[in-house]
Design an enzyme around this catalytic site. Sequence first.
Site, PDB file in Angstrom:
ATOM      1  CE  LYS A  29      39.003  44.117  38.305  1.00  0.00           C
ATOM      2  NZ  LYS A  29      38.350  44.646  39.494  1.00  0.00           N
ATOM      3  CB  THR A  30      37.846  45.344  33.268  1.00  0.00           C
ATOM      4  OG1 THR A  30      37.949  45.890  34.579  1.00  0.00           O
ATOM      5  CG2 THR A  30      36.420  45.460  32.804  1.00  0.00           C
ATOM      6  CG  ASP A 216      34.968  42.654  38.627  1.00  0.00           C
ATOM      7  OD1 ASP A 216      36.083  42.237  38.975  1.00  0.00           O
ATOM      8  OD2 ASP A 216      34.784  43.772  38.108  1.00  0.00           O
ATOM      9  CD  GLU A 217      36.541  45.277  42.305  1.00  0.00           C
ATOM     10  OE1 GLU A 217      37.336  44.816  43.163  1.00  0.00           O
ATOM     11  OE2 GLU A 217      36.811  46.267  41.602  1.00  0.00           O
ATOM     12  CD  GLN A 247      43.237  46.401  44.173  1.00  0.00           C
ATOM     13  OE1 GLN A 247      42.627  47.446  43.956  1.00  0.00           O
ATOM     14  NE2 GLN A 247      43.696  45.618  43.201  1.00  0.00           N
ATOM     15  NE  ARG A 606      44.143  52.211  43.006  1.00  0.00           N
ATOM     16  CZ  ARG A 606      43.849  51.116  42.314  1.00  0.00           C
ATOM     17  NH1 ARG A 606      43.020  51.175  41.317  1.00  0.00           N
ATOM     18  NH2 ARG A 606      44.403  49.959  42.618  1.00  0.00           N
TER      19      ARG A 606
END
Length: 817
Positions: A29-30, A216-217, A247, A606
Amino acid sequence: MQGLNDRQEEACSYVEGPLLILAGAGSGKTRVITHRIAYLIEECNVNPFNILAITFTNKAAKEMRERVDNLIGFGAESVWVSTFHSMCVRILRRFYDRLGGNNNFSIYDTDEQKTVMKEVLRLLNLDPKQYPEKKILSIISKAKEEYISPDDMERQSFGNFGDIKIAQCYREYQKRLKANNALDFDDLIFKTIQLFERHPDVLEMYQERFKYIMVDEYQDTNHTQFILVKQLSAKYRNLCVVGDDDQSIYKFRGADISNILDFESVFPDAKVVRLEQNYRSTSNILNAANAVIANNKGRKKKTLWTDKGDGEKIHFTKYENEFIEAQRVTEKILEINEKGVPLSDIAVLYRTNMQSRVLEEKLILTSTPYKIYGGQNFYGRKEIRDIVSYLKAIDNPADGSSFKRIINVPRRGIGDTTVNRIWDYAAENDMSVYDAMLMADKLPDIKRAAGKIGEFVKLMEGLRELSREGDITALYDEIMDKTGYKVELEAEGTDEAKARLENLEELRNKIIQYERDAEEPSLTELLEDIALVADVDNEDGLEDGALGGNGFVTLMTLHSAKGLEFPYLFIVGMEERLFPSGLSMDSGDPDDLEEERRLCYVGITRAMKELYLSAAASRMVSGSRIYPSESRFIEEIPDELIDMKEEFPGMRRNAFDNGAFGGRGSSGGYGSASYGGGSGNYGSSYGGSSYGSGSYGSGSYGSSSGGRGASYGGSDRGGSGAGSSYGSTTGSRSRSTTGRSAFASYGGTNPYKKEAPSGSGAFTVDYAVGDTVKHIKFGKGKVTELIKTGNEYEVTVDFDRVGEKKMFASLARLKKL
DNA sequence: GAACCCATCATTTTT
DNA sequence: TGATGGGTTC
């Protein structure tokens, strides 16, 4: 755009109009965000000045800043990369006066909010028992997140008495904030929206500036943040939001998942791109995560895939109780570590902070370096808050909360009564408390303390005078000196006082660093940084192992693990009512359970290589022992992906040697027999052959079941073996991480506790033979023997009440008297 | 103003 | 169980 897959490339090159990027866990994503910024600048000739990238945390902002800078180079610095809150502060510092405010406002944190709310309750004559300030503040915060004003709230109360009272509190609270020239965190967003609403010219200026906006997020945004983004993007409509509804785990703090779910209905022409290729985990892990999350109803369907191999199966083991769980997890960690995996590649996640404790004990016992994330941060410490309050009071004389904090610290004989009288007077006459203090000698009933107030005012005036010279470090030194704060701590001479002085020295270093790095250092900006950047300590920690060291095991909650990844991951406490939490099960809102499931999804994803899940058949919760069944999330993982085991005391050796016994669902027979009537007296059922007898004896966990006498008598398997092999390596590393933060945890109860510096196996004691010490359970006693064994001390104490006891110093937590 | 005692209450946390 | 906060007492 080299190195991007098709979907990622599509997301990067779609630049005009609304765009929703549904980015699954580990889907790069980043990378997409940074590449998209690069694409805008390099391919579309967008001026970097016109790009805004919003994140949630400072950490994320910093990370993105770095990556953008690296990728783009020249011109990158004009891209606005910022959190919602710091963006709003920047805007309000320029335009808050348009709303009738003062641009030099202070930012109040929760503690200061409480101080104000307490005043409000006193002012309105409300019983704090009936209206706890915390609860009221949380209601107000929720309202602010929904962009509800005090008037709106009163209107919506429809005459309900309690609701009206709360609306009154809300109104009065805002009034007091204003009198203090302060805004709370929610206000930062709220007031910015209001500014844009009431002053279209200001809004338009920012719309022109931010022609391209990225968030973002996005699944974590609350309603006001949504409004803000909508306002800013209304003119050019180049809004790109990135997130993963699966998430979304922050509903409790206002995140509104419908922002992401309804994005397409709010922006009907929105393009949607799904990033489903995962670059992080093995396919077993991924498939497990997919299977679990598939049980949720309200979600955008997504299926993560990977071209990595199956990898190992997921391990699930049910242990007898939380102590054995912690014990075995620790052993497993050491086992993995011995194969050459640095500890920094390993993490243990749990649902609640309380679970870290038992793990901590086992890790200390085996001298395994660890670090707990979460809990109290640097700026939350008393001494730091005190001095920061001085700075705030100097910077903003209207800041009543800060004055209240410091007016009698160190002691200068100004008691609560005097303070209350001044504050009441200020509130009644709509003036700042500082102005009230200036005329203290004219106030009724203050005569006696007026002189002391006068001295205090003079002190503050002197400091303010100095602050005009602009040297903040000098100001800091003067505060420490002239207030007597330093002298008082030095005189105290205790270890705690020394630790506080060290922390203050650290604050001084931060100030120096700020003055060196800032373009135009100012006290106001420094305080802003402090208010908005919660924790500066956590930054370097995780990468320690990457530098070739062994590093330390990471312990944190599932929540704080979001955004991180670990090759070897443990998730403990997979039990019904713990995870999913009991509250979420009872709330009646099915989405609460779905949120727990999302949390589980976050947890599982994770893991990169191996995932170890565990549960305890019995656990101490709120003072009583409970017997939970294993988490439903375990059942939701398909059989073929998971390797189920149970390890119970009687069969322990078998369980250990032969691996699995009993397939899933066979939990009935074992264990339950050994629990008798559920009286918590499990102690007697094991301690058998394979374990040193005293392992879980009385002293250490305080289970009063006598019998065993000295705790930790026998040698512990993991303990002795690992202790020696890790002692040396860890000792040298402890200092190298971040100096002060070498302490094991910021959380827990006592940030200054001497025991258990993480990373250094070396445990020290501050008492010697002959000293009188106090034990939390056994009371006072005299030290009769003190033996150093490796990294530990075995201490024998003759207690007044219970006689002689032998114990490990690190666990006994004896206090020298 | 500090030292104790008792009652209460126990997810998750960033800004 | 245990931490924490309010209230009481010296």
